[in-house]
Design a protein around this motif. Structure first.
Motif, PDB file in Angstrom:
ATOM      1  N   GLU A  93     -16.434   7.679  -4.748  1.00  0.00           N
ATOM      2  CA  GLU A  93     -16.379   7.460  -3.297  1.00  0.00           C
ATOM      3  C   GLU A  93     -14.924   7.522  -2.858  1.00  0.00           C
ATOM      4  O   GLU A  93     -14.054   6.915  -3.486  1.00  0.00           O
ATOM      5  N   ARG A 125      -8.486   4.271   5.063  1.00  0.00           N
ATOM      6  CA  ARG A 125      -8.424   3.129   5.987  1.00  0.00           C
ATOM      7  C   ARG A 125      -7.262   3.306   6.944  1.00  0.00           C
ATOM      8  O   ARG A 125      -6.155   3.644   6.518  1.00  0.00           O
ATOM      9  N   THR A 130      -9.402  -4.158   6.572  1.00  0.00           N
ATOM     10  CA  THR A 130     -10.509  -5.117   6.692  1.00  0.00           C
ATOM     11  C   THR A 130     -11.373  -4.925   5.450  1.00  0.00           C
ATOM     12  O   THR A 130     -11.163  -3.989   4.681  1.00  0.00           O
ATOM     13  N   GLY A 131     -12.331  -5.790   5.226  1.00  0.00           N
ATOM     14  CA  GLY A 131     -13.230  -5.622   4.082  1.00  0.00           C
ATOM     15  C   GLY A 131     -12.529  -5.826   2.753  1.00  0.00           C
ATOM     16  O   GLY A 131     -11.673  -6.699   2.611  1.00  0.00           O
ATOM     17  N   SER A 132     -12.857  -4.955   1.781  1.00  0.00           N
ATOM     18  CA  SER A 132     -12.450  -5.230   0.392  1.00  0.00           C
ATOM     19  C   SER A 132     -10.934  -5.212   0.198  1.00  0.00           C
ATOM     20  O   SER A 132     -10.421  -5.905  -0.672  1.00  0.00           O
ATOM     21  N   ARG A 158      -9.705  -8.676   0.723  1.00  0.00           N
ATOM     22  CA  ARG A 158     -10.060  -9.566  -0.395  1.00  0.00           C
ATOM     23  C   ARG A 158      -9.176  -9.274  -1.604  1.00  0.00           C
ATOM     24  O   ARG A 158      -8.732 -10.171  -2.303  1.00  0.00           O
ATOM     25  N   ASP A 164     -19.359  -0.857  -7.701  1.00  0.00           N
ATOM     26  CA  ASP A 164     -18.446   0.195  -7.208  1.00  0.00           C
ATOM     27  C   ASP A 164     -16.975  -0.160  -7.435  1.00  0.00           C
ATOM     28  O   ASP A 164     -16.202  -0.313  -6.466  1.00  0.00           O
ATOM     29  N   ASP A 190     -12.190   2.476   9.084  1.00  0.00           N
ATOM     30  CA  ASP A 190     -12.211   3.030   7.727  1.00  0.00           C
ATOM     31  C   ASP A 190     -13.530   3.760   7.516  1.00  0.00           C
ATOM     32  O   ASP A 190     -14.438   3.670   8.353  1.00  0.00           O
ATOM     33  N   LYS A 215     -16.108   5.938   4.201  1.00  0.00           N
ATOM     34  CA  LYS A 215     -16.326   6.380   2.822  1.00  0.00           C
ATOM     35  C   LYS A 215     -16.963   7.776   2.824  1.00  0.00           C
ATOM     36  O   LYS A 215     -17.897   8.021   3.607  1.00  0.00           O
ATOM     37  N   GLY A 229     -21.631   3.927   6.831  1.00  0.00           N
ATOM     38  CA  GLY A 229     -20.587   4.179   5.832  1.00  0.00           C
ATOM     39  C   GLY A 229     -19.182   4.196   6.412  1.00  0.00           C
ATOM     40  O   GLY A 229     -18.257   4.722   5.789  1.00  0.00           O
ATOM     41  N   CYS A 230     -19.050   3.632   7.608  1.00  0.00           N
ATOM     42  CA  CYS A 230     -17.712   3.558   8.203  1.00  0.00           C
ATOM     43  C   CYS A 230     -17.615   2.278   9.014  1.00  0.00           C
ATOM     44  O   CYS A 230     -18.602   1.562   9.180  1.00  0.00           O
ATOM     45  N   ARG A 231     -16.428   1.978   9.488  1.00  0.00           N
ATOM     46  CA  ARG A 231     -16.277   0.830  10.395  1.00  0.00           C
ATOM     47  C   ARG A 231     -15.769   1.335  11.734  1.00  0.00           C
ATOM     48  O   ARG A 231     -14.782   2.088  11.788  1.00  0.00           O
ATOM     49  N   ARG A 250     -24.185  -6.665   7.536  1.00  0.00           N
ATOM     50  CA  ARG A 250     -23.602  -7.445   6.431  1.00  0.00           C
ATOM     51  C   ARG A 250     -23.320  -8.880   6.868  1.00  0.00           C
ATOM     52  O   ARG A 250     -23.520  -9.818   6.118  1.00  0.00           O
TER      53      ARG A 250
HETATM   54  N1  UDP Z   1     -18.536   1.826   2.012  1.00  0.00           N
HETATM   55  C1  UDP Z   1     -19.723   2.501   1.854  1.00  0.00           C
HETATM   56  N2  UDP Z   1     -20.416   2.352   0.689  1.00  0.00           N
HETATM   57  C2  UDP Z   1     -19.987   1.573  -0.320  1.00  0.00           C
HETATM   58  C3  UDP Z   1     -18.759   0.875  -0.159  1.00  0.00           C
HETATM   59  C4  UDP Z   1     -18.071   1.015   1.026  1.00  0.00           C
HETATM   60  O1  UDP Z   1     -20.126   3.235   2.742  1.00  0.00           O
HETATM   61  O2  UDP Z   1     -20.664   1.490  -1.363  1.00  0.00           O
HETATM   62  C5  UDP Z   1     -17.747   1.986   3.252  1.00  0.00           C
HETATM   63  C6  UDP Z   1     -17.758   0.742   4.120  1.00  0.00           C
HETATM   64  O3  UDP Z   1     -18.805   0.807   5.065  1.00  0.00           O
HETATM   65  C7  UDP Z   1     -16.409   0.820   4.796  1.00  0.00           C
HETATM   66  C8  UDP Z   1     -15.516   1.525   3.773  1.00  0.00           C
HETATM   67  O4  UDP Z   1     -16.398   2.208   2.881  1.00  0.00           O
HETATM   68  O5  UDP Z   1     -16.480   1.622   5.953  1.00  0.00           O
HETATM   69  C9  UDP Z   1     -14.641   0.583   2.992  1.00  0.00           C
HETATM   70  O6  UDP Z   1     -15.413  -0.437   2.430  1.00  0.00           O
HETATM   71  P1  UDP Z   1     -14.730  -1.654   1.661  1.00  0.00           P
HETATM   72  O7  UDP Z   1     -14.027  -1.113   0.444  1.00  0.00           O
HETATM   73  O8  UDP Z   1     -13.916  -2.448   2.610  1.00  0.00           O
HETATM   74  O9  UDP Z   1     -15.923  -2.498   1.071  1.00  0.00           O
HETATM   75  P2  UDP Z   1     -16.850  -3.677   1.640  1.00  0.00           P
HETATM   76  O10 UDP Z   1     -16.009  -4.621   2.436  1.00  0.00           O
HETATM   77  O11 UDP Z   1     -17.885  -2.971   2.453  1.00  0.00           O
HETATM   78  O12 UDP Z   1     -17.377  -4.290   0.383  1.00  0.00           O
END
Ligand code: UDP
Ligand code: ADP
Length: 237
Positions: A90, A94, A98-100, A103, A129, A175, A177, A197-199, A215
């Motif tokens: 993947e 970004r 935000t998101g991962s 963290r 992932d 962001d 994917k 699959g996006c924000r 979520r």
């Molecule tokens: N994303 C996705 N599929 C996945 C993981 C992430 O479509 O299996 C997208 C998610 O919607 C966001 C971007 O990738 O737009 C970044 O996601 P992130 O790494 O922040 O992970 P998350 O917070 O969703 O765990």
């Protein structure tokens, strides 16, 4: 094009064979999931909205020079696509943290990045992932150096096409994917580009118009996808 056997049923889409082995039928279902499939639901109209959303964005990307698997939309929930040999990686770009990434790196949620950043993740729900780098991709032969460079280039090109498109609709592309696959010796953008699959944040209020609504139990999930669609001029009625 006749619909053939079900080849794969994923968390949100189903893939059917057709009478041409270079072509697949992709069905966008109402099913949704989060947290590597641990939270699931069915959301009325999501499949229809995402199919229309995806076709619109893929057409814009083609016009912007990014080759995609989309051939045509065949009905409200199904599209005909090129049958790609998918790379199990993947690609995430970004513009805002935000998101991962918050963290992992402890950065402030909502921080505007100095420049867009890029990350690879392995597509493997059981392993949640995990983030990987170019060396992992080469060492395990998931893709070649040339393909790594091309995926990176095409993901940034996608960002360059879509940031202004969303901006003109009053939306921040935070962001997203992407997944790529091989076809006739070239890389094509596969899978989907939808609010799953996006924000997407409202530019004024920063209200979320994407899967974070599911979520984070914010409600009005599909209604928010449709607000984004309508602002882009996509008809989902
Ligand atoms: N994303 C996705 N599929 C996945 C993981 C992430 O479509 O299996 C997208 C998610 O919607 C966001 C971007 O990738 O737009 C970044 O996601 P992130 O790494 O922040 O992970 P998350 O917070 O969703 O765990
Ligand atoms: P998941 O597999 O993560 O549950 P989906 O429900 O979205 O996800 O299923 C779609 C599957 O189809 C994904 O595994 C994706 O990699 C694959 N896919 C997407 N586009 C194509 C394509 N053009 N050719 C072959 N496979 C594809």
């Amino acid at each position: 094009m006749n619909q053939g056997a079900l080849m794969y049923s994923g968390k949100a889409k189903s893939i059917f064979a057709t009478d041409d082995d270079k072509t697949l039928l992709m069905e966008f279902r109402d099913d949704t999931s989060a947290f590597d499939g641990r939270k699931t639901a069915s959301l009325t109209r999501k499949g229809l909205v995402n199919n229309h959303f995806n076709a619109f964005i893929m057409q814009k990307l083609e016009q912007g020079g990014v080759k995609t698997h989309l051939l045509s939309m065949v009905d409200d929930t199904k599209s005909l696509v090129r049958h790609l040999d998918m790379i199990p990686v993947e690609c995430v770009v970004r513009n805002i943290a935000t998101g991962s990434i918050c963290r992992r790196l402890g950065v402030e949620d909502g921080l505007e990045l100095e420049m867009p950043t890029f990350e690879f993740f392995l597509k493997d729900d059981e392993l949640h992932d995990p983030m990987i780098n170019e060396y992992h991709i080469r060492s395990f032969n998931w893709a070649s150096d040339e393909e790594i460079n091309r995926m990176t280039e095409l993901t940034f090109a996608t960002n360059a096409v879509l940031v202004p498109l969303f901006r003109d609709a009053g939306i921040i592309l935070v962001d997203f994917k992407l997944e790529f696959g091989r076809y006739d010796g070239q890389l094509y953008l596969g899978d989907e580009f939808t609010p799953d699959g996006c924000r997407l944040w409202d530019a004024e209020t920063r209200e979320k118009l994407d899967k974070d609504r599911y979520r984070q139990d914010l409600g009005n999930v599909v209604e928010s996808y449709e607000i984004a669609a309508r602002r882009l001029g996509i008809s989902t009625v």
